[in-house]
Design a protein around this motif. Sequence first.
Motif, short mmCIF file in Angstrom:
data_model
loop_
_atom_site.label_atom_id
_atom_site.label_comp_id
_atom_site.label_asym_id
_atom_site.label_seq_id
_atom_site.Cartn_x
_atom_site.Cartn_y
_atom_site.Cartn_z
N SER A 33 -3.05 5.70 -0.92
CA SER A 33 -2.30 5.03 -1.64
C SER A 33 -3.03 3.63 -2.26
N GLN A 34 -3.94 3.19 -1.36
CA GLN A 34 -4.78 1.88 -1.91
C GLN A 34 -5.69 2.40 -2.75
N PHE A 49 -4.18 12.03 -5.24
CA PHE A 49 -2.85 12.56 -4.90
C PHE A 49 -2.70 13.97 -4.51
N GLU A 51 2.14 9.80 1.22
CA GLU A 51 1.88 8.44 1.17
C GLU A 51 1.97 7.93 -0.24
N VAL A 52 1.29 8.47 -1.29
CA VAL A 52 1.42 7.98 -2.58
C VAL A 52 2.86 7.78 -3.01
N SER A 53 3.84 8.70 -2.58
CA SER A 53 5.26 8.65 -3.01
C SER A 53 5.70 7.51 -2.43
N SER A 54 5.65 6.92 -1.27
CA SER A 54 5.91 5.82 -0.34
C SER A 54 5.33 4.92 -1.55
N LEU A 55 4.26 4.64 -1.90
CA LEU A 55 3.51 3.51 -2.76
C LEU A 55 4.32 3.44 -4.05
N VAL A 98 -5.59 5.26 -4.94
CA VAL A 98 -4.75 5.36 -5.96
C VAL A 98 -4.30 4.11 -6.72
N LEU A 99 -3.85 3.22 -6.11
CA LEU A 99 -3.47 1.90 -6.95
C LEU A 99 -4.73 1.10 -7.32
N SER A 112 -7.14 4.24 3.06
CA SER A 112 -5.72 4.58 2.69
C SER A 112 -5.58 5.16 1.31
N ASN A 119 -1.43 13.15 1.39
CA ASN A 119 -2.10 12.03 0.38
C ASN A 119 -0.67 12.01 -0.53
#
Length: 497
Positions: free
Chosen positions: A377-378, A396, A405-409, A380-381, A375, A402
């Motif tokens: 987002s995972q 990102f 999905e990062v926006s949702s994160l 990036v985190l 994922s 990507n």
Amino acid sequence: MANSSSNPAPKPYRQNHTKQGGVKRVSKKLKKKPERKSWLVSAIALTVLMGSGALVVTFAWISIQFILNPYQVGWLNKFLPGWAQFSTTGEERPHTLKQIQGSLKEQGLEAGQIFPLKGDTASSFLLPVLKKHSNCQSDCQSIVELRVYQRSKELEVKSNSEKYYRLASQLPVVGPEESFVLAPFAKTTDEDRGSSLSLPLNTVGRFEGETPSSGVWFYLRSDRQEGTSLIAYGIVVYYNSDRSLLQFMLPWTSPNGHLPEWRQVTGGGNKELIVDRTVGLEPQLKIYQAQPVKYFLNPIELEEIAFKQPTLKHSVYRDALLLARSGLWTPALERLESLKKRQKKLFSPLVQSQMDAIRLHSQVTKTQATTIWASPSQEVLADIIDGRWEKALQVFKASPQNAQEVSSLLKADGDRIWKRVETELQVNPKRQSVQAWGALIVAARLGKERANTWLSQHSPIAEDTITYTQGLIELLDGKDPQCEPSHAESCEYNTGF
């Protein structure tokens, strides 16, 4: 006639007759009195007085416990001759293990599995006392007390073939509060969870291997299902073999079900107790050192290695602790390592232990950042938690998918990232990648206009950074529908803008 009593005659001067018959007037001089007590004598007297007071209080406490709770002073038997030793059970004779078990059944209790304290159970053992709960479907027994029994040496039972034991120490057991057990989840969700209700404990275990001090360490535990997590929680108990005394040390909780463990962390010679409170990708490791204290009955305690109180007046050191408290463990470690190369003499054992504890967290975040994630987002985190701001931006920007999905994160988990953004900018205000992430969080939650306003108000910031960041903002999917003007206040509060 004048009253002679009101005007007494002056006292005559002493007179010395010279050889010539003259009179020599001698004045009377006052002599200074020497100080009768020096400051040293006063200090000794004060020390003796305080020591005497402490002895009186100690003897008074022992006397009261001897009358009311003789088991609490059973350790005195070690210092008494055989004929002067006393029974700590309040009964005339010691008992066999079967008699002890039978006595507990008569009280509606049950004896649990016994644990040897030295070698085997022939000389001494730990006995958990259990109580059954009615109207329950599982885990219907909980531990209500711990007892230590020692082999009896009283004369009347020495000729007997059966082994007799006397009660040496006992400790009532109360589980940790529900709010404490769920506290790690509250830190990641900003929600208050749990109550002050004490949760039951149903299992006893002994820490094996090398442990600090000459006593024996035990853990009590239970499990609790919370969503998809099986939480392990309990308390740590220490048996002081020198005092024959059970001692409560601390409660513990682990959202991932890990037991506390003794491990070498600081290199100080003794192992430290590690409690893993990690939730998701956020490492939370509580590290405790066994420290001696000046208390006769319980001369040892567990002290946490904390990052709240700086012990050095050095800006790099203070910045490192600030980063550690916000969860940026690797950047904190890098600053401390750099400082140690330049000024190693500043690193006292306490500062070194803080650095070693930060290193242990950093090892976890580095491993996560180098893991291949399915994922974006995972990934990036994990990068941001390890302080890899530039690498997280690369993920990102890699594709529109990507970015979405990062926006949702950022909408769902932006608070955790924002805390790190604020701290990093406090330490390094000109770092472009961190400024960009701050603007992205604002844009994802409050919209592009608010992000541009935040950028323009943020100082210092270069023009090329504004242009670069505005290009990144265009990759987002727009404003969060939950953060419309009617909800703007709550969104601003949550993100700290």
